[in-house]
Design a protein around this motif. Structure first.
Motif, PDB file in Angstrom:
ATOM      1  N   ASP A 510       1.185  -1.223  -0.024  1.00 36.54           N
ATOM      2  CA  ASP A 510       0.008  -0.050   0.106  1.00 36.54           C
ATOM      3  C   ASP A 510       0.792   1.243   0.151  1.00 36.54           C
ATOM      4  OD1 ASP A 510      -1.589   1.817   0.369  1.00 36.54           O
ATOM      5  OD2 ASP A 510      -2.850   1.133   1.983  1.00 36.54           O
ATOM      6  N   THR A 511       1.160   1.632  -1.356  1.00 40.32           N
ATOM      7  CA  THR A 511       2.098   2.837  -1.259  1.00 40.32           C
ATOM      8  C   THR A 511       1.608   4.312  -1.430  1.00 40.32           C
ATOM      9  OG1 THR A 511       2.054   2.714  -3.711  1.00 40.32           O
ATOM     10  CG2 THR A 511       3.657   1.182  -2.724  1.00 40.32           C
ATOM     11  N   PHE A 512       0.238   4.605  -0.993  1.00 36.76           N
ATOM     12  CA  PHE A 512      -0.063   5.765  -1.283  1.00 36.76           C
ATOM     13  C   PHE A 512      -1.213   6.113   0.038  1.00 36.76           C
ATOM     14  CE2 PHE A 512      -4.443   4.554  -2.312  1.00 36.76           C
ATOM     15  CZ  PHE A 512      -4.627   3.598  -2.855  1.00 36.76           C
ATOM     16  N   ARG A 513      -1.480   5.152   0.695  1.00 36.87           N
ATOM     17  CA  ARG A 513      -2.338   5.686   1.873  1.00 36.87           C
ATOM     18  C   ARG A 513      -1.530   6.219   3.185  1.00 36.87           C
ATOM     19  NH1 ARG A 513      -4.246   3.147   6.539  1.00 36.87           N
ATOM     20  NH2 ARG A 513      -3.336   1.059   5.835  1.00 36.87           N
ATOM     21  N   SER A 514      -2.057   7.404   3.272  1.00 36.86           N
ATOM     22  CA  SER A 514      -0.947   7.748   4.417  1.00 36.86           C
ATOM     23  C   SER A 514      -0.770   6.984   5.670  1.00 36.86           C
ATOM     24  CB  SER A 514      -1.403   9.454   5.018  1.00 36.86           C
ATOM     25  OG  SER A 514      -1.748  10.277   3.884  1.00 36.86           O
ATOM     26  N   GLY A 515       0.338   6.699   6.246  1.00 39.56           N
ATOM     27  CA  GLY A 515       0.727   6.025   7.281  1.00 39.56           C
ATOM     28  C   GLY A 515       0.513   4.348   7.079  1.00 39.56           C
ATOM     29  N   ALA A 516       0.040   3.953   5.899  1.00 37.89           N
ATOM     30  CA  ALA A 516       0.060   2.605   5.638  1.00 37.89           C
ATOM     31  C   ALA A 516       1.101   1.745   6.059  1.00 37.89           C
ATOM     32  CB  ALA A 516      -0.326   2.447   4.060  1.00 37.89           C
ATOM     33  N   VAL A 517       2.489   2.207   5.850  1.00 42.97           N
ATOM     34  CA  VAL A 517       3.824   1.488   5.988  1.00 42.97           C
ATOM     35  C   VAL A 517       3.952   1.550   7.490  1.00 42.97           C
ATOM     36  CG1 VAL A 517       6.177   1.392   5.575  1.00 42.97           C
ATOM     37  CG2 VAL A 517       4.684   1.907   3.615  1.00 42.97           C
ATOM     38  N   GLU A 518       3.800   2.628   8.231  1.00 42.66           N
ATOM     39  CA  GLU A 518       3.932   2.836   9.443  1.00 42.66           C
ATOM     40  C   GLU A 518       2.824   1.722  10.281  1.00 42.66           C
ATOM     41  OE1 GLU A 518       6.004   5.554   7.607  1.00 42.66           O
ATOM     42  OE2 GLU A 518       3.660   5.501   7.407  1.00 42.66           O
ATOM     43  N   GLN A 519       1.702   1.725   9.734  1.00 43.49           N
ATOM     44  CA  GLN A 519       0.812   0.979  10.479  1.00 43.49           C
ATOM     45  C   GLN A 519       1.314  -0.598  10.489  1.00 43.49           C
ATOM     46  OE1 GLN A 519      -2.714   0.648   8.533  1.00 43.49           O
ATOM     47  NE2 GLN A 519      -4.167  -0.364  10.242  1.00 43.49           N
TER      48      GLN A 519
END
Length: 699
Positions: A510-519
């Motif tokens: 998920d490369t565009f939802r804000s904070g997706a990687v941090e989640q």
């Protein structure tokens, strides 16, 4: 003009079939495969509303004889307009039953009671009767074809009809008087008389066989053993979304009343993402080390629930716990419920009072007789209303009721039978058929099988580079709409895999939802602090390898490319499973669905799991169907992949309103692999079919 005609029992025994194309031809095989697909689609999965279906260029129509558990199916080219097909099915059914009913009743009794043997004379007589049946079927088909051709000529324009009836000598052939030749109408009348004559002769012969065949059987006909079984075979760049939801649908045009500057749209599809937008999405740099340490010092008690962790099986594997029913119930309680407050009992006025000896509904059920549509209609109406109250989609409830009606009409009801009981039983059977998985839902077994195949392939490549290559990891892709809980469900599945001592790599796609990687990073950190099997996940394996790792490339990147890199990395580092997280999207958003189809078609995950909410009702059907069709339509490959299984979240919020499970499974045929039943990592459950049936039937 036909391709295939077959008569078989509901248990799969083919009594008679005829192919109108060479048996060895591809067309004959294709028609036979269409019948197999029909059995699975219409009779096993209950996904056909009427008695007509189309498959691979074929049209299939059928009729049933419920009292004898028979199905009559005809297959023909879809482009053909054959108006006589309904008449053919009706006449063939009537003739076949007229000739072989005694044998069919004996066969039915044998299938229901294995101690009831079929006599050799009965089998022999049936085999002899089938030889004469071939001629009877041929004459019936010929009569209907001629009658249809004659009707087409009568309905044709006058000039065309005159041209078609012009004789070679230039004279007009009217009813055969001018040329002395037989007309189709005359031939049809002759065939009809010949068919009736042959049927009477065949019945007399079978009657004689019954009288002279000994005492071994109760009917006039025998039958050839099962000739075959009808098998129920089975067989991108991310585009931006709405902030916070995963799909970009916010207008860039400011309101006329607002003087605020227009918001700049992020460009993803075929464009270059600015550093400013990537920085706005990435929250990792905004989280200070101190904050992370504070979280690590927090309690982990809220992340797992010892009571819901599942049980360790005899093979040492942790099994996901079953969904607990809302209330324990046994057969006696069900019977009491049916008598006091069962859903059909609540519609007693509509069904008629059994105390009314003169005209009550159930009072007319005394004595054995065949059920009619009028008999079952009130109960079916009550059933449909009840299913819709349980959150079942209206079209699914209607189709299910129609299926139950077709299975009951014509069935014999005994002297002490109850229509209410028969409807309930038929409903439970139909729901069970729909919900029963047609493929494996045991992910642990699939992981082990893929590993065994890899080991076998490597063993067979001794002395070559193949013997030194690492094994391909098992891969799962989680897809779905925005906000349904994909990332949380993914973390629950990861915890379960870690319980079973599997090394897991999470691919952040998920490369565009804000904070997706941090989640995902938070989930990895939380899971790393847990003790699984007496060992801390973060400590890694005995040889120093990570048990759980996150593979990410930040924001604004191609999701399909990240997944491909993650799979290559997992193979190199000997991970057992790769779990691919994808961005949420709406099924009608074509650019996003194309990107998802690209991810699936390029990386070919072993299982594509749709994550949806159990509480959304009818919308879930549109979501699953839309995702499944989009994955296939936008894949760009000859053999496209669709969805493989479902994971329903928020199951703890539905109580007994479990209709979404039936709606989705009925519409797609996909099995429900797992359900989310709470907020902790251990709140993952396996859904059992009896639980859904019980919840749907409960008033």
């Amino acid at each position: 003009m036909l391709d295939h005609f077959t008569i078989f029992t509901r248990t799969g025994t083919v009594l008679w079939s005829r192919s109108f194309t060479p048996p060895s031809s591809a067309q004959a095989a294709s028609a036979s495969a269409a019948v197999d697909a029909l059995v699975r689609h219409a009779f096993v999965e209950e996904r056909v509303a009427d008695e007509r279906w189309e498959k691979d260029g074929y049209a299939l129509r059928w009729t049933r004889a419920n009292d004898l558990d028979l199905v009559f199916v005809v297959v023909y080219q879809r482009i053909l307009q054959l108006a006589y097909i309904p008449d053919l099915l009706a006449r063939v059914k009537a003739l076949f039953l007229d000739l072989f009913t005694p044998f069919l009743r004996a066969l039915l009794a044998h299938s229901r009671n294995s101690t009831s043997a079929l006599s050799s004379s009965l089998r022999r007589s049936f085999a002899e009767g089938l030889k004469a049946w071939e001629e009877t079927f041929t004459r019936t088909l010929r009569e209907l074809e001629r009658g249809s051709a004659a009707a087409a000529r009568r309905n044709a324009p006058l000039l065309e009809r005159a041209d078609s009836t012009q004789t070679a000598e230039g004279g007009e052939d009217t009813d055969g008087a001018a040329t002395g030749t037989d007309t189709p109408e005359k031939n049809a009348r002759g065939d009809g008389a010949e068919i009736a004559k042959n049927v009477e002769a065949l019945k007399a012969r079978l009657k004689a066989a019954e009288l002279g065949g000994g005492r071994g059987g109760k009917g006039p006909a025998g039958r050839r053993q099962v000739s075959r079984k009808v098998s129920a075979r089975a067989g991108g760049t991310e585009t931006p979304g709405t902030p916070g939801s995963g799909t970009e649908s916010v207008s860039n045009t400011p309101s006329k009343k607002s003087k605020a500057p227009a918001k700049e749209m992020r460009r993803w599809e075929g464009g270059k993402v600015s550093e400013k937008h990537v920085e706005a999405l990435d929250f990792s740099s905004k989280t200070q080390d101190g904050g992370a340490k504070d979280e690590e010092k927090g309690t982990l008690e809220g992340w797992i629930d010892e009571k819901s962790m599942g049980k360790k099986g005899e093979d040492g594997a942790y099994e996901v716990a079953d969904v607990l029913p809302d209330g324990d119930s046994d057969d006696e309680e069900d019977e009491a419920e049916e008598g006091k407050g069962g859903f059909l009992s609540r519609f007693a006025p509509a069904l008629g009072s059994s105390n009314n000896a003169s005209g009550g509904f159930f009072s007319r059920m005394t004595g054995s007789h065949a059920l009619t549509e009028a008999d079952v209609a009130p109960a079916l109406s009550a059933m449909q209303a009840h299913l819709q109250s349980k959150n079942v989609a209206a079209d699914v409830a209607q189709r299910l009721c129609a299926s139950v009606s077709r299975s009951l009409v014509g069935r014999q009801l005994g002297s002490f039978g109850s229509v209410k009981t028969e409807v309930r039983k038929a409903l439970e059977e139909a729901i069970t058929r729909i919900l029963t998985p047609k493929s494996s839902t045991d992910i642990l077994v699939e992981i082990a099988q893929k590993r065994q195949r890899g080991l076998a392939a490597r063993a067979g490549a001794v002395g070559s580079k193949g013997s030194e290559e690492a094994l391909e990891p098992y891969s799962m892709a989680f897809v779905g709409v925005n906000g349904v809980g994909k990332s949380t469900s993914l973390a629950k599945v990861c915890f379960w895999l870690l319980q079973n001592r599997l090394r897991v790599l999470i691919a952040a796609c998920d490369t565009f939802r804000s904070g997706a990687v941090e989640q995902l990073r938070v989930h990895v950190r939380n899971l790393g602090q847990l003790d699984v099997g007496g060992e801390r996940v973060a400590d890694g394996t005995a040889d120093g390898k990570a048990k759980l790792e996150l593979f990410e490339r930040g924001y604004g990147k191609d999701a399909a490319g990240i997944a491909k890199e993650a799979l290559a990395y997992a193979k190199k580092e000997h991970f057992d499973v790769v779990v691919i997280d994808s961005a949420g999207r709406q099924q009608g958003n074509e650019p996003l669905m194309r990107a998802l189809a690209k991810l699936v078609s390029i990386n070919k995950p072993d299982k594509v799991i749709f994550v949806g909410e159990a509480i959304v009702g009818n919308e879930a059907q549109a979501q699953v169907v839309g995702f499944n069709e989009a994955l296939k339509n936008f894949s760009g490959v000859a053999d496209p992949r669709g969805l493989d299984a479902l994971l329903l979240t928020k199951w703890d919020a539905v109580a007994d309103q479990v209709g979404t499970a039936l709606t989705i499974t009925s519409a797609t045929g996909l099995p429900i692999a797992l359900v989310g039943d709470g907020q902790t990592y251990t709140d993952l459950r396996r859904l059992r079919v009896p639980h859904i049936v019980d919840a749907l039937m409960r008033s």
